[in-house]
Each structure stands twice: as structure tokens, then as C-alpha cells.
Motif scaffolding. Structure first.
Motif, short mmCIF file in Angstrom:
data_model
loop_
_atom_site.label_atom_id
_atom_site.label_comp_id
_atom_site.label_asym_id
_atom_site.label_seq_id
_atom_site.Cartn_x
_atom_site.Cartn_y
_atom_site.Cartn_z
N PRO A 107 -2.07 -6.67 -14.23
CA PRO A 107 -2.65 -7.82 -13.53
C PRO A 107 -3.10 -8.94 -14.47
O PRO A 107 -2.87 -10.11 -14.20
CB PRO A 107 -3.85 -7.21 -12.80
CG PRO A 107 -3.53 -5.76 -12.65
CD PRO A 107 -2.63 -5.39 -13.79
N PRO A 272 -5.24 -8.21 2.86
CA PRO A 272 -4.51 -7.16 2.14
C PRO A 272 -4.03 -6.03 3.05
O PRO A 272 -2.92 -5.53 2.90
CB PRO A 272 -5.55 -6.64 1.13
CG PRO A 272 -6.51 -7.78 0.95
CD PRO A 272 -6.58 -8.46 2.29
N SER A 273 -4.87 -5.67 4.01
CA SER A 273 -4.49 -4.62 4.95
C SER A 273 -3.30 -5.03 5.79
O SER A 273 -2.35 -4.26 6.00
CB SER A 273 -5.69 -4.29 5.85
OG SER A 273 -5.29 -3.50 6.94
N LEU A 276 -0.08 -4.93 3.77
CA LEU A 276 0.37 -3.55 3.59
C LEU A 276 0.96 -2.99 4.87
O LEU A 276 1.92 -2.21 4.85
CB LEU A 276 -0.81 -2.66 3.19
CG LEU A 276 -1.06 -2.38 1.73
CD1 LEU A 276 -2.23 -1.42 1.60
CD2 LEU A 276 0.17 -1.78 1.04
N ASN A 334 -4.84 -0.69 7.18
CA ASN A 334 -4.95 -0.54 5.73
C ASN A 334 -4.24 0.72 5.20
O ASN A 334 -4.88 1.61 4.62
CB ASN A 334 -6.43 -0.52 5.30
CG ASN A 334 -6.59 -0.85 3.82
OD1 ASN A 334 -5.74 -1.52 3.22
ND2 ASN A 334 -7.67 -0.38 3.22
N VAL A 336 -3.00 2.22 2.71
CA VAL A 336 -2.84 2.21 1.25
C VAL A 336 -2.06 3.41 0.73
O VAL A 336 -1.55 3.40 -0.38
CB VAL A 336 -4.20 2.12 0.51
CG1 VAL A 336 -4.73 0.71 0.50
CG2 VAL A 336 -5.22 3.07 1.11
N ASP A 337 -1.98 4.47 1.57
CA ASP A 337 -1.22 5.65 1.12
C ASP A 337 0.26 5.56 1.54
O ASP A 337 0.96 6.56 1.56
CB ASP A 337 -1.86 6.93 1.67
CG ASP A 337 -1.90 6.95 3.19
OD1 ASP A 337 -1.56 5.92 3.82
OD2 ASP A 337 -2.28 7.99 3.76
N ARG A 351 3.90 -3.38 -7.83
CA ARG A 351 3.04 -3.36 -6.65
C ARG A 351 1.92 -4.40 -6.76
O ARG A 351 1.63 -5.11 -5.80
CB ARG A 351 2.45 -1.96 -6.46
CG ARG A 351 1.51 -1.87 -5.27
CD ARG A 351 1.09 -0.44 -4.96
NE ARG A 351 0.21 -0.41 -3.81
CZ ARG A 351 -0.02 0.66 -3.03
NH1 ARG A 351 0.58 1.80 -3.32
NH2 ARG A 351 -0.83 0.60 -2.00
N THR A 352 1.30 -4.48 -7.93
CA THR A 352 0.19 -5.42 -8.11
C THR A 352 0.68 -6.86 -7.97
O THR A 352 0.06 -7.65 -7.26
CB THR A 352 -0.43 -5.22 -9.51
OG1 THR A 352 -0.75 -3.84 -9.66
CG2 THR A 352 -1.66 -6.08 -9.69
N HIS A 359 -0.89 -11.65 -0.86
CA HIS A 359 -2.28 -12.00 -0.51
C HIS A 359 -2.50 -13.50 -0.60
O HIS A 359 -3.15 -14.10 0.26
CB HIS A 359 -3.27 -11.27 -1.42
CG HIS A 359 -3.19 -9.78 -1.30
ND1 HIS A 359 -3.87 -8.92 -2.13
CD2 HIS A 359 -2.52 -8.99 -0.43
CE1 HIS A 359 -3.60 -7.67 -1.78
NE2 HIS A 359 -2.78 -7.69 -0.77
#
Lengths: 397, 62
Positions: A107, A272-273, A276, A334, A336-337, A351-352, A359
Motif C-alpha cells: 500500500p 468497501p463492503s 466486495l 461485507n 471479506v472471506d 487486492r490492496t 473505494h
């Protein structure tokens, strides 16, 4: 008749997973395959297939059993061409090369080189607001990844940049099963390789770019020259098309789920959610594969040693055993998994970066745009590995 | 519930921060910081999600 043959019929299918018809609307077929068995056998392609979340996740985390060293593509030509790619390696070799890749994508480094993504995102949104109606893919989703990624990788700012995106789209078909779609991808793959060797050699790359880091590592002997070129192919392919697909799919899903867009507008922390969630539902990479290094038993089904096993990120992410009501776009979920970025040692190093791009764009939209209206439904072009709309019209105000 | 990070495994993706922003952060170097190592109640769900979501399986809860 042996017992092995008798049992295979219970989890075997002659479904043509890679037909245009299935690729254009894969989700009902994925559901059928998930319900069939925890492991299926795709007789048309002589492939075992994992379509449920738990099995995909377990396999991706067990690189000793599900090896990438014989390639992750679905045909021998691509596996030979990509044999120096980090996609197609196991630890410990993978670790050394991956370090070079990761260093360039941390990042902190990305922020330094990419400049202010938020400023660029606001410029894009302002322009499109003034325009009113636009193409969600070419006018919105393309712009930030193309500008940012090509500068980060260091591709010279010349007319060749226009071709890079087309090569990237084709390159995923190069990795699919042999057939018309794979054959049609060959000239593009060749042109891309020639470009990287002749027109994007280290002396022509932008200063302070990933490309310089990669070739610098080759000069220091940390990686080989072949590995450096393959890594450049990786950046050019994986850094563009997948992010574009993710952004394009998420905007489309927000347009057709106005209540969810309102939820994001009411609470920008959901950005962000929501991004994703778009990636979960329309996973930009739908498949890759591994090869088993031993006989593996999964719930009474044995995958013999040396079998190629396809894993479907796209299906795992729609598995009702893991995500309740999986076909519903829920901006607050969200996930995230998600398996969309792979898992374990081969987790997407970008990914970042992809998240930062997504975002920035959706935050800028949330701040300025009250309604996103679909004007013309998306068109999809079947791809053997990736998924994303190729064009659709939206209106924002 | 106690939260730990295996720093040898962590690659700084920051997925834990997105899973449980009250429990994790990344410092300026991109290294993980545990904001609260011992949690109970609703925060155990967030900690469990962070553990499940870490692509490197570097987050551990006991």
C-alpha cells in the motif's frame, strides 16, 4: 465394473461448462454442480471440479496437495508459456518471486506512485455527472485502472497503451480449455509478448515503476530474466481486466439495486463492503486449476494423484452453504472471506490496489450522485476464465 | 477470546482491518497492529471473521 467406476456416475456430469451458453449465465449451472456433489467430474474436459465454498477454500489453502507447479491454466500450451509465472509455482520458489511482486504492490509504495486516487476518482465522476448518460464499462470502469496500472507498471506513454487492454482481455482465453476461444487468443498473446520484449524493455519503462523493480530484481539475480518478463505479463493482464470487471459489475449491481445504493449513500462506510459484494457476486476470475500431488479423499470421493482439479471462485462465492441468500446484492454483507482473490499463498497481490481503486471511485460517487439508473442492460462476452460486462448504459444525477 | 497475529505469515493485505476495524489496524509501514487483544460479546464475531478471512491465516484466536 469396478466400484470406482460405479461411484463416479453419481458425481460425473457431461455439462459443457465452457460453452457460450453456460458462460453467459453460469450461476444456475454452478448451483446444480454444487448440489450434485462436493467434488464433481467434468467428463467433457476430463477435469475434477470444486464448486462449493468449503472445498474451494480448503484446496486453495493446501498447496502441498493441490499444487500449482504444473500450471493453473486449463490447457498445456498456456501452462508451458506461463511456467515461469508466480501463478504456476509452489513454495519455496514461489516465496522468493512473490516477495518481488509484493514489494511493488505494498500500500505504501502504491500510494506514492499512484498519486491521489481520490482526486482522480472525483475528476472522473464530475465529468460523467456533467455528461449525464454514459457507458458503465468504457467511460467509468476503464479509466482509473488503465491510468493507474499502466503508470504503476511503467509502460511507456505511447500509442501501444491502447492495445494493452485488448491483449489483457484475450489473455485469459489463452488459459482456457483448448478450442475456438483459445485458438483465437493466440495472436494477441504473441503480440503482447513481443511488445513486452521490444517496446517495454527496462530502458523504456517509466522511472520509479514496478517494471523497474522487477527488472532490478533480475539484474541482482533474485529472479531470472524469463521470470521478470512473465511477471510483466502478470501485471499487464491481472492488473487491468479484473479490476475493470469488478468496478463495472459493482456499478451495474448498484444501478439495479437502488435501495442498496441508497444504503451506501446514507452511510459511506459501506463503500468497501459494497465493492466486495460486487466482487463476490460477479467474481472477475471465475476459475483456475491445480494438480493433485497425492490421492485426495473428499467426503467419500477420491481424486487420484496427478488429476487436474478446477476450482470455481465464482461458484464458491455464490454457495448458499456459506453465504445466505447468495444471489442477493447486500451492500452491508461485507464478504471479506470471499474466494474471489484466491486464498493462501496465491492470494491476489493486487487486492490492496484494486480495493483502493474501487473505494476511491465509489466514494466519489456516493458523495456526489443520488441516483444511478440503468438505461441499457449489459452485454456479456463469454470468456473462459474471467467474467464482466462488456458494455451497458447508465444515467447518473 | 484472545487475538494473536503470526507476523511471519502476515503479508500486510489489511483484510483483518476490513473484517474488524475496531480490533486491527496497519501502521505506516503496512505492519499489523492489534488494537484490542482480548475481546468478548459481539467483538468475538468480528475477531472470528478476521481469522477466517485472513488470506495468509496469520490471525489466530484462542
Amino acid at each position: 465394473m469396478t466400484t470406482t467406476e460405479a461411484s463416479r456416475s453419481t458425481y460425473s456430469t457431461d455439462l459443457d461448462l465452457f460453452s457460450d451458453e453456460v458462460l453467459l449465465d453460469p450461476f444456475p449451472h454452478y448451483r446444480h454442480l454444487r448440489d450434485l456433489a462436493p467434488v464433481v467430474y467434468l467428463s467433457k474436459y476430463d477435469l475434477f471440479g470444486l464448486f462449493r465454498y468449503d472445498q474451494v477454500r480448503t484446496a486453495l489453502n493446501d498447496w502441498e496437495t493441490f499444487s500449482s507447479a504444473q500450471g493453473v491454466a486449463l490447457n498445456p500450451i498456456a501452462n508451458e508459456a506461463w511456467k515461469d509465472s508466480i501463478l504456476c509455482m509452489d513454495p519455496p520458489r514461489h516465496r522468493t518471486i512473490r516477495k518481488v511482486f509484493d514489494d511493488a504492490l505494498r500500500p505504501k509504495f502504491v500510494r506514492k506512485v499512484a498519486g491521489d486516487l481520490d482526486v482522480q476518482a472525483h475528476e472522473i465522476v464530475d465529468e460523467l455527472l456533467a455528461q449525464g448518460e454514459f457507458d458503465g464499462v468504457t467511460d467509468f470502469a476503464h479509466r482509473l485502472p488503465v491510468n493507474v496500472v499502466m503508470d504503476l507498471v511503467g509502460f511507456p506513454r505511447d500509442e501501444n497503451r491502447k492495445k494493452i487492454l485488448g491483449w489483457a482481455e484475450g489473455s485469459f482465453n489463452f488459459a482456457g480449455p483448448l478450442g475456438d476461444r483459445q485458438t483465437a487468443s493466440l495472436p494477441g498473446a504473441q503480440a503482447q509478448l513481443e511488445y513486452l520484449i521490444n517496446n517495454a524493455s527496462v530502458d523504456k519503462l517509466l522511472p520509479d515503476s514496478f517494471g523497474r523493480v522487477v527488472y532490478g530484481a533480475a539484474e541482482k539475480g533474485e529472479i531470472t530474466q524469463e521470470e521478470a518478463v512473465t511477471m510483466m505479463i502478470g501485471y499487464a493482464n491481472a492488473g487491468l481486466d479484473t479490476t475493470i470487471n469488478a468496478v463495472a459489475a459493482t456499478l451495474w449491481l448498484l444501478a439495479v439495486n437502488p435501495d442498496q445504493w441508497q444504503a451506501v449513500r446514507d452511510d459511506h462506510k459501506l463503500v468497501p463492503s459494497a465493492f466486495l459484494e460486487g466482487i463476490r457476486m460477479e467474481s472477475p476470475a471465475q476459475f483456475f486449476s491445480r494438480v493433485t500431488t497425492r490421492d485426495v479423499e473428499i467426503e467419500g470421493i477420491t481424486i487420484p494423484e496427478g488429476s487436474r482439479v478446477l476450482h470455481s471462485y465464482g461458484s464458491a462465492n455464490r454457495d448458499e452453504r456459506h453465504y445466505p441468500d447468495p444471489d442477493r446484492f447486500d451492500a452491508a454483507r461485507n464478504p471479506v472471506d470471499t474466494m474471489a482473490f484466491d486464498n493462501g499463498v496465491h492470494t491476489c497481490p493486487g487486492r490492496t490496489l484494486a480495493s483502493m481503486e474501487g473505494h476511491a471511485l465509489f466514494k466519489a460517487l456516493a458523495e456526489k450522485v443520488s441516483s444511478i439508473e440503468l438505461v441499457e442492460a449489459p452485454t456479456w462476452i463469454p470468456n473462459s476464465i474471467t467474467r464482466g460486462p462488456s458494455t451497458y448504459r447508465v444515467r447518473i444525477s | 477470546m484472545h487475538i494473536d497475529i503470526d507476523r511471519g505469515r502476515c503479508e500486510g493485505y489489511g483484510v483483518c482491518v476490513q473484517s474488524a476495524p475496531d480490533l486491527f489496524d496497519l501502521d505506516d509501514e503496512g505492519d499489523p497492529v492489534i488494537l484490542r487483544a482480548d475481546v468478548d460479546g459481539d467483538l468475538t464475531d468480528a475477531a472470528a471473521l478476521a481469522e477466517r478471512s485472513c488470506p495468509m491465516q496469520a490471525v489466530q484466536t484462542t
